[in-house]
Motif scaffolding. Structure first.
Motif: not given
Length: 146
Positions: A29-31, A85-88, A79-80, A63-66
């Motif tokens: 989920q991202t914000y 879209d935001g980030i976790p 963005s992610t 893992p994520t990259a934003s």
């Protein structure tokens, strides 16, 4: 012979897709996180590359990259997975690199106009937290070339 190869490749491709899982890839989920960059008290006039790095433990399973690229006026949305879209949720630091955009290579080149002051997480003083369920406005982030 050409037709046989085409039919064979088509059948292989179709079988690969029919065997694939209908499940969607895992996404967190991202914000929304937005802000504006000012350089020496002015709008930058050209894009600045922004990387968002977690200061917490790395999620090795998912893992994520934003990050983002600012607009010419310095505004940005992190963005992610998709644009803006935001980030976790978590604790982060931002890094910034401001190079010339090369239209021919569709990439950035040349020296960093920020003189590498903000290019590594340990150098950046821009730290923030994203709280679950809340958008984050970072306001204006003042950077300098001097």
């Amino acid at each position: 012979m050409q037709i046989q190869q085409t039919v064979f490749l088509t059948l292989i491709t179709a079988s690969m897709f029919s065997c694939s899982s209908p499940e969607q890839p895992f996404t967190k989920q991202t914000y929304p996180v937005k802000g504006k960059i000012s350089v020496d008290g002015k709008e930058p006039g050209s894009p600045i590359q922004i990387q968002c790095l977690s200061t917490g433990e790395i999620d090795t399973e998912h893992p994520t990259a934003s990050g983002s690229i600012s607009a010419n006026d310095g505004t940005f949305e992190l963005s992610t997975y998709t644009s803006g879209d935001g980030i976790p949720p978590g604790d982060y630091t931002l890094t910034f690199v401001w190079k010339k955009y090369d239209i021919m290579s569709r990439g950035y080149s040349g020296p960093d106009k920020l003189k590498k002051r903000y290019d590594k997480p340990e150098k950046s003083k821009i730290k923030f937290s994203v709280v679950e369920g809340k958008p984050t406005d970072l306001g204006t982030i003042e950077l300098t070339t001097k």
